[in-house]
Design an enzyme around this catalytic site. Structure first.
Site, PDB file in Angstrom:
ATOM      1  N   LYS A  28       0.756  -1.246   0.003  1.00  0.00           N
ATOM      2  CA  LYS A  28       0.025   0.032  -0.083  1.00  0.00           C
ATOM      3  C   LYS A  28       0.750   1.178  -0.017  1.00  0.00           C
ATOM      4  O   LYS A  28       0.795   2.213  -0.692  1.00  0.00           O
ATOM      5  CB  LYS A  28      -1.052   0.017   1.215  1.00  0.00           C
ATOM      6  CG  LYS A  28      -1.610   1.376   1.405  1.00  0.00           C
ATOM      7  CD  LYS A  28      -2.126   1.307   2.877  1.00  0.00           C
ATOM      8  CE  LYS A  28      -2.923   2.819   3.191  1.00  0.00           C
ATOM      9  NZ  LYS A  28      -4.142   2.830   2.283  1.00  0.00           N
TER      10      LYS A  28
ATOM     11  N   ILE B 225     -26.140  13.335   5.343  1.00  0.00           N
ATOM     12  CA  ILE B 225     -26.150  11.685   5.828  1.00  0.00           C
ATOM     13  C   ILE B 225     -25.462  11.371   7.246  1.00  0.00           C
ATOM     14  O   ILE B 225     -25.702  10.451   7.626  1.00  0.00           O
ATOM     15  CB  ILE B 225     -25.698  11.037   4.703  1.00  0.00           C
ATOM     16  CG1 ILE B 225     -26.441  11.166   3.171  1.00  0.00           C
ATOM     17  CG2 ILE B 225     -25.742   9.331   4.960  1.00  0.00           C
ATOM     18  CD1 ILE B 225     -27.754  11.130   3.302  1.00  0.00           C
TER      19      ILE B 225
ATOM     20  N   SER C 221     -22.019  12.272   8.258  1.00  0.00           N
ATOM     21  CA  SER C 221     -20.566  12.958   8.652  1.00  0.00           C
ATOM     22  C   SER C 221     -20.382  14.304   7.985  1.00  0.00           C
ATOM     23  O   SER C 221     -20.939  14.389   6.746  1.00  0.00           O
ATOM     24  CB  SER C 221     -19.766  12.031   8.207  1.00  0.00           C
ATOM     25  OG  SER C 221     -19.486  11.415   6.956  1.00  0.00           O
TER      26      SER C 221
ATOM     27  N   TYR D 280     -10.007  -2.438  -2.284  1.00  0.00           N
ATOM     28  CA  TYR D 280      -9.489  -2.264  -3.526  1.00  0.00           C
ATOM     29  C   TYR D 280      -8.297  -1.590  -3.801  1.00  0.00           C
ATOM     30  O   TYR D 280      -7.991  -0.636  -2.947  1.00  0.00           O
ATOM     31  CB  TYR D 280     -10.707  -1.611  -4.369  1.00  0.00           C
ATOM     32  CG  TYR D 280     -10.982  -0.076  -3.809  1.00  0.00           C
ATOM     33  CD1 TYR D 280     -10.221   0.938  -4.371  1.00  0.00           C
ATOM     34  CD2 TYR D 280     -11.860   0.010  -2.819  1.00  0.00           C
ATOM     35  CE1 TYR D 280     -10.449   2.245  -4.047  1.00  0.00           C
ATOM     36  CE2 TYR D 280     -11.961   1.310  -2.524  1.00  0.00           C
ATOM     37  CZ  TYR D 280     -11.250   2.414  -3.023  1.00  0.00           C
ATOM     38  OH  TYR D 280     -11.686   3.513  -2.569  1.00  0.00           O
TER      39      TYR D 280
ATOM     40  N   TRP E 149     -19.598  -5.715   7.933  1.00  0.00           N
ATOM     41  CA  TRP E 149     -18.381  -5.132   8.017  1.00  0.00           C
ATOM     42  C   TRP E 149     -17.470  -5.709   9.251  1.00  0.00           C
ATOM     43  O   TRP E 149     -16.476  -5.021   9.505  1.00  0.00           O
ATOM     44  CB  TRP E 149     -18.327  -3.687   8.016  1.00  0.00           C
ATOM     45  CG  TRP E 149     -18.999  -3.179   6.460  1.00  0.00           C
ATOM     46  CD1 TRP E 149     -18.926  -3.980   5.384  1.00  0.00           C
ATOM     47  CD2 TRP E 149     -19.414  -1.973   6.377  1.00  0.00           C
ATOM     48  NE1 TRP E 149     -19.357  -3.322   4.413  1.00  0.00           N
ATOM     49  CE2 TRP E 149     -19.680  -2.080   4.714  1.00  0.00           C
ATOM     50  CE3 TRP E 149     -19.525  -0.712   7.014  1.00  0.00           C
ATOM     51  CZ2 TRP E 149     -20.093  -0.847   4.224  1.00  0.00           C
ATOM     52  CZ3 TRP E 149     -20.229   0.286   6.345  1.00  0.00           C
ATOM     53  CH2 TRP E 149     -20.244   0.194   4.826  1.00  0.00           C
TER      54      TRP E 149
ATOM     55  N   ASP F  86     -28.074   3.528   9.960  1.00  0.00           N
ATOM     56  CA  ASP F  86     -27.546   3.290   8.812  1.00  0.00           C
ATOM     57  C   ASP F  86     -27.475   1.756   8.546  1.00  0.00           C
ATOM     58  O   ASP F  86     -27.115   1.167   9.250  1.00  0.00           O
ATOM     59  CB  ASP F  86     -26.103   3.926   8.760  1.00  0.00           C
ATOM     60  CG  ASP F  86     -26.187   5.416   8.668  1.00  0.00           C
ATOM     61  OD1 ASP F  86     -27.029   5.837   8.013  1.00  0.00           O
ATOM     62  OD2 ASP F  86     -25.103   5.920   9.137  1.00  0.00           O
TER      63      ASP F  86
ATOM     64  N   CYS G  37     -25.839   3.242   0.841  1.00  0.00           N
ATOM     65  CA  CYS G  37     -25.211   3.568  -0.163  1.00  0.00           C
ATOM     66  C   CYS G  37     -24.890   3.037  -1.599  1.00  0.00           C
ATOM     67  O   CYS G  37     -23.770   3.113  -1.874  1.00  0.00           O
ATOM     68  CB  CYS G  37     -23.954   4.183   0.292  1.00  0.00           C
ATOM     69  SG  CYS G  37     -22.980   3.619   1.957  1.00  0.00           S
TER      70      CYS G  37
ATOM     71  N   HIS H 241     -38.677  -4.607  -2.205  1.00  0.00           N
ATOM     72  CA  HIS H 241     -39.582  -5.022  -1.364  1.00  0.00           C
ATOM     73  C   HIS H 241     -39.041  -5.086   0.082  1.00  0.00           C
ATOM     74  O   HIS H 241     -39.771  -4.901   1.158  1.00  0.00           O
ATOM     75  CB  HIS H 241     -40.401  -6.363  -1.775  1.00  0.00           C
ATOM     76  CG  HIS H 241     -41.185  -6.041  -2.980  1.00  0.00           C
ATOM     77  ND1 HIS H 241     -42.205  -5.121  -3.258  1.00  0.00           N
ATOM     78  CD2 HIS H 241     -40.724  -5.966  -4.344  1.00  0.00           C
ATOM     79  CE1 HIS H 241     -42.581  -4.945  -4.440  1.00  0.00           C
ATOM     80  NE2 HIS H 241     -41.953  -5.484  -5.181  1.00  0.00           N
TER      81      HIS H 241
ATOM     82  N   HIS I 128     -18.612  11.331  -3.613  1.00  0.00           N
ATOM     83  CA  HIS I 128     -17.579  10.657  -4.230  1.00  0.00           C
ATOM     84  C   HIS I 128     -16.486  11.615  -5.001  1.00  0.00           C
ATOM     85  O   HIS I 128     -15.379  11.130  -5.115  1.00  0.00           O
ATOM     86  CB  HIS I 128     -17.702   9.391  -4.564  1.00  0.00           C
ATOM     87  CG  HIS I 128     -18.569   8.460  -3.945  1.00  0.00           C
ATOM     88  ND1 HIS I 128     -19.823   8.461  -4.009  1.00  0.00           N
ATOM     89  CD2 HIS I 128     -18.363   7.596  -2.684  1.00  0.00           C
ATOM     90  CE1 HIS I 128     -20.472   7.644  -2.936  1.00  0.00           C
ATOM     91  NE2 HIS I 128     -19.452   7.086  -2.382  1.00  0.00           N
TER      92      HIS I 128
HETATM   93  N1  GLN Z   1     -23.630   8.438   8.626  1.00  0.00           N
HETATM   94  C1  GLN Z   1     -22.448   7.609   8.082  1.00  0.00           C
HETATM   95  C2  GLN Z   1     -21.777   9.210   7.467  1.00  0.00           C
HETATM   96  O1  GLN Z   1     -22.315   9.914   6.819  1.00  0.00           O
HETATM   97  C3  GLN Z   1     -22.947   6.784   6.644  1.00  0.00           C
HETATM   98  C4  GLN Z   1     -21.787   6.427   5.874  1.00  0.00           C
HETATM   99  C5  GLN Z   1     -22.348   5.354   5.019  1.00  0.00           C
HETATM  100  O2  GLN Z   1     -23.486   5.170   4.495  1.00  0.00           O
HETATM  101  N2  GLN Z   1     -21.072   4.631   4.449  1.00  0.00           N
HETATM  102  O3  GLN Z   1     -20.603   8.916   7.290  1.00  0.00           O
HETATM  103 ZN    ZN Z   2     -23.746   5.928   2.502  1.00  0.00          ZN
END
Ligand code: GLN
Ligand code: ZN
Length: 764
Positions: free
Chosen positions: A18, A437, A439, A518, A567, A605, A649, A658, A701
């Site tokens: 890395k 969302i 952060s 990745y 995760w 989340d 995400c 559904h 992103h």
């Molecule tokens: N609440 C998280 C943030 O905003 C959500 C991050 C994510 O969905 N990967 O960082």
């Molecule tokens: Zn997200």
């Protein structure tokens, strides 16, 4: 008795690759420097396997970025936009495909089966001129040979390669990628000839797509491909490796009848049904590579049980044809337990990373041939026993509570539209409410504060003061921007799973347990080793602080149980569903404590719900069932007036829409902007949706600042398929990786666009 390893992590025990890659990309070191690091890493891996006694040691499992991209380079299948004009593919072209360059974006990447590894998706059309353009496989073979190690070169199998490809831009979606098979095979023949000439006696083709539900014409492609390759392969032993699940009966038949193939590799950890197939019939004279050591987890193997399985197989395939192997490449596990200085000895005795798994594979092979290392086996048995009986693992109260959940239903009593009405009376939000969302940008300063607090370099008081200041700043900014539902910005969190894992019992953390995600990106999943419980509130303090700075609603921010599970490295001594139910109960307590503290909007989340979906269709319904149930458990206890949000995400939801509706959240914010509004097409096709929904209006992103008109345009497109009273306006995902210089103008435009459309709507 022989031993084999499917593949090995490339990053190095301390992520050496890395750092070498990133330094090269930054122009701080030369190509030679990078190559030197790679040569050393490869050499140390080969020597490590050789000295452990492994017979079939893989080569060409190293990669500067990704093994599928390596195959693309070998085939010379470089998309035109990279301006490659032929010849051996060098770093320039290779890394441009992987990462893009100043003028051309990168190729798409996507998840490698159900792992967290991402590969670069080949883009192919009818006019790709396949030519042998990277000699990496044969070079690595020779490199190992020069070190005295005769390896088994590994290639991504030709059919898997094509099945994982996508039609190039401008090529019709219906283009039959398998029609390229003859051209691709021509290059494979060149590679095979090269490997033979260099002295290889074995070759491994990874064909993991064989574990998927394939239609018969796709299975036929395997038959055709290996029949075509058979003459080129004659004189070689050929292993077809499959992994990640059991091989369906139909595929098993095809696989074991392939021309010119002498050995089959199976994942016997995730593919216990394959065991029955093998026992039901295995071609005589062929080798079985039995993957009994888990390549996807960090647990020490239960050697006694594996040995029993292997002994059972000996009778079926013959003693000299059974090879002990890993269930998959070890790419998906951590590298070496030796570097874990912070784990206690008891937990360490339960674990095996890649380096330890090699030793396990070899110990099993030796035991089969009558050379059992009794001391090693009894130490292993003792560790297994201690794990079973340790009070750190079992918490009876938690077990009982979780067991009681199964089979029952948990659903908020009132339906979602009535709840939304009750919430609206309390929240009094404008139409098209705006939110983010979670952060906000994680500045260098912020990271420093967290690091110094962790290292005891600053006091708790100083730490709390800094974080409070940060939250205050973020709240003020959102008020200035006139956002409707605020967030505290998550400045106290390093990672959305680790943050919770650190506060829950049953979790352990490594210092070097990195796994490649990745390219040079690695993740360090927590280890869930025991029953999960929540000793005390985890987020209530910070959420209350944040709420105290504003009169607007402040979202409490939690990570959901399924995401925490997906995760992490999870327990293998109980079903995943059980672990998830336990986490759900812990999050439930947190939700209820937030509500008591006066937080009226709570976001849970579930970013990783989609990615836990099993590969095989027959297993998907069950997963979705307990995953969605676990989510509902977290918030079943709140009042109607408490608004539950969730966030995802990934845009690839159409097949599980559904289940998403069945989660019964009040509001869902969801990625949408990178997917050509694929998500919206579900609603266009008439799926009924009555809860609140915020399809991301811009891509976080990218550093690009979306103009107001563009966002307004997107909102209008959504209004064409969704009722105006359920639509929310928000970015795609958290803003953690962006800079304030990007976030401020982007959110300014987002709020402006929402207001613009509110005004328009008010006219009618
Ligand atoms: N609440 C998280 C943030 O905003 C959500 C991050 C994510 O969905 N990967 O960082
Ligand atoms: Zn997200």
């Amino acid at each position: 008795m022989a031993s084999h390893i499917v593949g090995y992590p490339r990053m190095g025990p301390k992520r050496e690759l890395k750092f070498a890659l990133e330094s090269f990309w930054d122009g701080k070191s030369s190509a030679e420097d990078l190559q030197k690091v790679a040569v050393d890493l490869r050499a140390s891996i080969w020597k490590q396997m050789a000295s452990a006694g492994i017979k079939y040691i893989p080569s060409n499992t190293f990669s500067y970025y990704d093994q599928v991209l390596d195959a693309t380079a070998t085939l010379g299948a470089v998309p035109q936009r990279y301006g490659w004009t032929g010849g051996e593919i060098g770093f320039d072209t290779y890394f441009s495909m992987a990462r893009g360059n100043a003028t051309v974006p990168a190729m798409e990447m996507t998840k490698w089966f159900d792992t967290n590894y991402h590969f670069i998706v080949p883009e192919l059309g009818p006019d790709v001129n396949f030519t042998y353009s990277s000699h990496k496989a044969v070079e690595e073979y020779k490199e190992a040979k020069a070190l005295g190690v005769d390896t088994i070169p590994v290639l991504v199998g030709p059919v898997t390669y094509l099945l994982l490809s996508k039609p190039a831009k401008g090529v019709e979606k219906s283009f039959n990628l398998l029609s390229l098979l003859p051209k691709v095979l021509a290059v494979y023949k060149d590679v095979i000839a090269d490997l033979k000439a260099a002295g290889a006696s074995w070759i491994q083709f990874d064909e993991p797509t064989l574990v998927l539900d394939l239609e018969s014409h796709k299975l036929q492609a395997f038959t055709d491909a290996y029949a075509e390759l058979a003459p080129a392969l004659s004189g070689l032993n050929v292993l077809i490796a499959t992994y990640f699940a059991d091989v369906p009966a139909e595929a098993y038949k095809v696989l074991t009848s392939l021309n010119g193939v002498t050995a089959y590799g199976f994942d016997l950890v995730r593919g216990t049904k394959t065991l029955d197939l093998i026992k039901g019939g295995f071609p005589s004279g062929k080798y079985l590579f039995a993957g009994v050591v888990d390549g996807r987890n960090i647990w020490a193997n239960d050697l006694a049980s594996s040995l029993a399985t292997l002994q059972g197989l000996e009778g079926v395939v013959g003693k000299d044809k059974l090879v002990v192997s890993t269930s998959s490449s070890l790419l998906h596990t951590a590298v070496d337990l030796v570097n874990e200085t912070k784990l206690d000895d008891e937990i360490k005795s339960w674990l095996a990373f890649a380096a330890q798994k090699i030793v396990e594979v070899n110990a099993l092979a030796k035991a089969l041939s009558g050379n059992k290392d009794e001391a090693f086996f009894s130490a292993n048995a003792a560790a297994q026993a201690s794990r079973k009986s340790s009070p750190r693992v079992t918490n009876e109260a938690v077990q009982k509570a979780a067991a009681a959940l199964k089979g029952s239903d948990h659903r908020r009593a009132t339906n979602v539209s009535a709840r939304l009405d009750a919430q609206q009376k309390k929240l009094n939000l404008p139409i098209l409410p705006t939110t983010t969302i979670g952060s906000f940008p994680q500045t260098v300063e912020l990271r420093r504060v967290r690091r110094e607090f962790k290292a005891n370099k600053i006091s708790e008081e100083e730490y709390v003061k800094s974080i409070k200041e940060e939250i205050h700043k973020v709240v003020q900014l959102q008020e200035e921007l006139d956002i409707d539902v605020l967030v505290h910005g998550e400045p106290e969190r390093n990672d959305m799973v680790e943050y919770f894992g650190e506060q829950l019992s049953g979790f352990a953390f490594t210092v070097n347990g990195w796994v490649q995600s990745y390219g040079s990106r690695c993740v360090k999943p927590p280890i869930i080793y025991g029953d999960v419980s929540r000793p005390k509130p985890m987020t209530v303090f910070w959420s209350s602080v944040a709420q105290s700075f504003t009169k607007r609603p402040m979202k409490g921010m939690l990570t959901g149980p399924v995401t925490i599970l997906n995760w992490s490295f999870v327990r293998n001594d109980q079903p995943r569903s059980e672990t998830t139910y336990q986490i759900a109960l812990a999050i439930k307590d947190e939700v209820e404590d937030l509500e008591k503290a006066g937080i009226t909007v709570i976001q849970i989340d579930e970013a990783a719900l989609r990615e836990g979906l099993p590969l095989r269709k027959s297993e998907q319904a069950d997963y979705l069932d307990w995953a969605v149930h676990s989510f509902r458990i977290t918030n079943v206890g709140v009042q109607d007036t408490t608004q539950i949000h969730t966030h995802m995400c990934y845009s690839n939801f159409n097949d599980i829409i559904h289940s998403i509706i069945n989660m019964d959240a009040d509001v869902i914010t969801i990625e949408n902007s990178r997917s050509d509004e694929k998500l919206l097409s579900v609603f266009r096709e008439g799926v009924k949706y009555g809860a609140g929904i915020g399809p991301g209006v811009y891509d976080i992103h990218s550093p690009r600042i979306p103009p107001t008109e563009e966002i307004a345009d997107r909102i209008n497109k959504m209004l064409a398929v969704l009722e105006k009273n359920i639509l929310w306006v928000n970015p795609d995902c958290g803003l953690k990786t962006r800079k304030y210089t990007e976030v401020k103008p982007a959110l300014t435009n987002m709020v402006a666009a929402a207001k613009l459309i509110r005004n328009e709507l008010a006219k009618y």
